[in-house]
Design a protein around this motif. Structure first.
Motif, PDB file in Angstrom:
ATOM      1  N   GLU A  68       0.485  -1.166   0.180  1.00  0.00           N
ATOM      2  CA  GLU A  68      -0.294   0.102  -0.455  1.00  0.00           C
ATOM      3  C   GLU A  68       0.970   1.415   0.309  1.00  0.00           C
ATOM      4  OE1 GLU A  68      -3.224  -0.094   3.283  1.00  0.00           O
ATOM      5  OE2 GLU A  68      -0.930   0.828   4.998  1.00  0.00           O
ATOM      6  N   ASP A  69       0.588   2.187  -0.201  1.00  0.00           N
ATOM      7  CA  ASP A  69       0.649   3.913  -0.773  1.00  0.00           C
ATOM      8  C   ASP A  69       0.338   4.251   0.801  1.00  0.00           C
ATOM      9  OD1 ASP A  69       1.438   6.392  -1.276  1.00  0.00           O
ATOM     10  OD2 ASP A  69       0.275   6.467  -3.340  1.00  0.00           O
ATOM     11  N   GLU A  88       0.599   6.927   1.725  1.00  0.00           N
ATOM     12  CA  GLU A  88      -0.526   8.654   0.776  1.00  0.00           C
ATOM     13  C   GLU A  88      -1.428   7.943   0.945  1.00  0.00           C
ATOM     14  OE1 GLU A  88       0.308  11.522   1.716  1.00  0.00           O
ATOM     15  OE2 GLU A  88       2.732  10.990   2.617  1.00  0.00           O
ATOM     16  N   ARG A 137      -3.862   5.208   1.689  1.00  0.00           N
ATOM     17  CA  ARG A 137      -3.935   3.514   1.881  1.00  0.00           C
ATOM     18  C   ARG A 137      -4.869   2.388   1.747  1.00  0.00           C
ATOM     19  NH1 ARG A 137      -3.224   3.438   8.418  1.00  0.00           N
ATOM     20  NH2 ARG A 137      -3.291   1.895   8.438  1.00  0.00           N
TER      21      ARG A 137
END
Ligand code: GLY
Ligand code: MN
Length: 429
Positions: free
Chosen positions: A342-343, A345, A347
């Motif tokens: 996941e990123d 920024e 999620r």
């Protein structure tokens, strides 16, 4: 106004709190909102400036408040400015406040008519070093309309270029976020009206009913209970529309087997309730609907367990996001690999929960208050996690309103049915 008279002590206390935060030898001036035109000679329904209301309880257009605690003449330390009642206007638009009425509402003794203010204000300003003016610093929306507060500030800066100007909003942002027990009494009334209305809807809703018929029931119930109406556009979203966060079209038929998300709240005495319940149109949750509903209710309870003094909204939202990540895996929405990659920024859980969990609540539905500093006792927040699943054309949100206490919080909506069992029992015919 339809509500019963509020306790003027609310506004007396609020002014004292504001005055205690003013610089020495300063004057503060507050304006009401503009009356906004629609078309032709029609006006939108007048909405008082929230700060002016918070300080005075006055809802009438063209009103002002002047606070000058250092005024050598004690009579003019607190001045409420009103339009002079005019027989012709009253024939068209109805009664306007008289001195004794305005005193009873606001607790302010000195009332000055607007047409005589200018001559009085100038010498007061000459005595002051600092002028506090107001601005809308609710940071949830950029305000690009040149409303009265900004026009007034521009005029005052031109007229008094040698004075120091300060923003009342810096003070109000702290103060309005902390609600007194007297304010909570008014908010609780708005909540109780909303509670009665939900119970009425649980009996009314069935397959085939139109979303706007439900909205009409809400109006009926609110107005019959002395509410001035909904505090915001009621969101009556059946089926897949529930994934649209501010869906207010409310024009679809409620179908057997669908859920319906209803986000609505009464305004009473200018304070707003903000409730969301998601219920089955036919009165019985399917197994999957129940699973997702209970996952959402779990997040709601989890959020309530950590919303207390000391935590910031940012950290709190992050923690609820951690819990949502676990829960969404359990109900089959997220896979381990989604989370692993996941990123930070954006999620993984945000695919199914794409809004904040809580906002300040009060005179404004998204009320004035800091979003960056730690939460303090006295604040009021909504808790409103949701789960929105495009693949299943389903949206669920569960929202209650909480008053932060010294060690935790108090659920002001604790009497409102929330569990699957309570909802199904009340919908049984
Ligand atoms: N009640 C709508 C919202 O909180 O945005
Ligand atoms: Mn809300």
């Amino acid at each position: 106004m339809r509500y019963l008279p509020l306790n003027p002590e609310i506004f007396i206390q609020n002014r004292q709190r504001f005055i205690s935060r003013m610089d020495k030898n300063a004057i503060a001036i507050f304006n009401s909102n503009d009356e906004l035109p629609t078309n032709g000679d029609q006006l939108h329904k007048f909405k008082q400036n929230a700060d002016l209301f918070w300080l005075t309880g006055i809802e009438q257009e063209d009103s002002m408040l002047v606070l000058f605690p250092g005024n050598p003449d004690p009579k003019y330390r607190e001045v409420l400015v009103l339009v002079r009642p005019n027989e012709l206007k009253e024939k068209w638009d109805g009664h306007r406040l008289r001195v004794h009425e305005a005193r009873a509402i606001s607790g302010i003794q000195t009332i000055v008519w607007l047409d005589s203010l200018d001559g009085m204000l100038q010498p007061w300003i000459h005595l002051a070093d600092t002028i506090y003016l107001n601005s809308n610093e609710n940071d949830r929306k950029a305000n690009s309309v040149p409303v009265r507060d900004y026009r007034y500030a521009e005029m005052m800066r031109q007229r008094y270029p040698m004075h120091q100007f300060k923003r009342s909003a810096r003070i109000l942002k702290d103060l309005r976020a902390i609600k007194s027990a007297l304010e909570i009494e008014v908010l609780q009334k708005a909540i109780d009206i909303t509670d009665n209305t939900l119970r009425r809807l649980l009996k009314f809703i069935r397959p085939g009913v139109m979303e706007y018929e439900i909205e009409a029931e809400i109006y009926h119930s609110f107005l019959s209970q002395r509410s001035s109406g909904p505090g915001y556009g009621s969101i009556i979203a059946s089926g897949d529309s529930a994934r649209i966060l501010h869906y207010v079209e409310n024009n679809r038929e409620c179908k057997d087997g669908d859920l319906i998300l209803m986000d609505f709240g009464a305004e009473y005495g200018n304070y707003n309730a903000d409730l969301t319940r998601t219920i089955p149109v036919n009165g019985k949750f399917t197994r999957r609907q129940k699973t997702v509903y209970n996952a959402c209710l779990h997040l709601h309870h989890y959020a309530a367990s950590i919303l207390k003094p000391g935590i910031s909204i940012v950290d709190y939202t992050e923690k609820v996001g951690d819990e949502a990540t676990v829960v969404f895996q359990k109900i089959g929405l997220l896979k381990k690999s989604d989370i692993k990659n996941e990123d930070p920024e954006n999620r993984a859980y945000r695919r199914y929960l794409y809004h904040g969990i809580s906002h300040h609540l009060g005179i404004d539905v998204h009320d004035l208050g800091t979003r960056t500093e730690p939460i303090k006792a006295g604040m009021v927040f909504t808790i409103e996690p949701g789960i929105y699943i495009e693949e299943e054309q389903m949206g669920i949100r569960i929202e209650n309103n909480f008053w932060i206490t010294r060690n935790g919080n108090k659920d002001l909506m604790k009497n409102i049915p929330i569990t699957v069992e309570e909802i199904e029992a009340l919908m049984k015919r």
